[in-house]
Design a protein around this motif. Structure first.
Motif: not given
Length: 147
Positions: A14-15, A19, A22, A42, A46-47, A51, A64, A66
């Motif tokens: 989870s972003f 965070r 990541l 960023w 991202d939100p 991920h 990582t 995405r």
């Protein structure tokens, strides 16, 4: 979904909650190693992106990846000491599976030209000419997931 080997584990991230994990990987790889400008690492995806995080046996982040709502795979990063050990491939395959499960018909990405062969081995094809992104040569690529 969680994938485990003897060396590392993949798990959705989870972003909001992950965070820092990541950040530990992406800033080490993209900013410190590859000298990408810190303010470009960023973004607004991202939100809202999905991920995936690779962690080692002690729980430390080592990789990582995405997926973004616009059908793009991005931010594949693996710490230098873990490269060549299947982490990047595991992250890519897990995200391809996730995209298929979500009903996507294709997946696109902007590969660093140096990694183009890695993506070709997994069925991605080149589209258009290479282009510069933050001082690094990239290539647009696409993978057809279904007809």
């Amino acid at each position: 979904m969680s994938t485990t080997t003897t060396d590392f584990t993949l798990r959705p991230a989870s972003f909001t909650n992950d965070r820092e994990a990541l950040r530990a990987v992406r800033e080490t790889v993209f900013v410190a190693e590859q000298h990408a400008p810190p303010d470009t690492e960023w973004d607004s995806m991202d939100p809202v992106g999905d991920h995936m995080l690779a962690i080692n046996a002690t729980g430390a982040p080592i990789g990582t990846a995405r997926l973004t709502p616009d059908g793009r795979f991005s931010r594949l990063a693996v710490l230098k000491s873990w490269r060549g050990k299947g982490v990047g491939e595991a992250l890519l395959l897990a995200m391809i599976d996730k995209a298929r499960a979500q009903g996507w018909t294709q997946l696109t990405l902007y590969a660093q030209v140096a990694t183009e062969g890695f993506y070709k081995r997994h069925g991605f094809v080149v589209e258009g000419a290479p282009f510069d992104d933050v001082g690094i040569l990239h290539q647009s690529m696409r993978l057809k997931l279904r007809d």
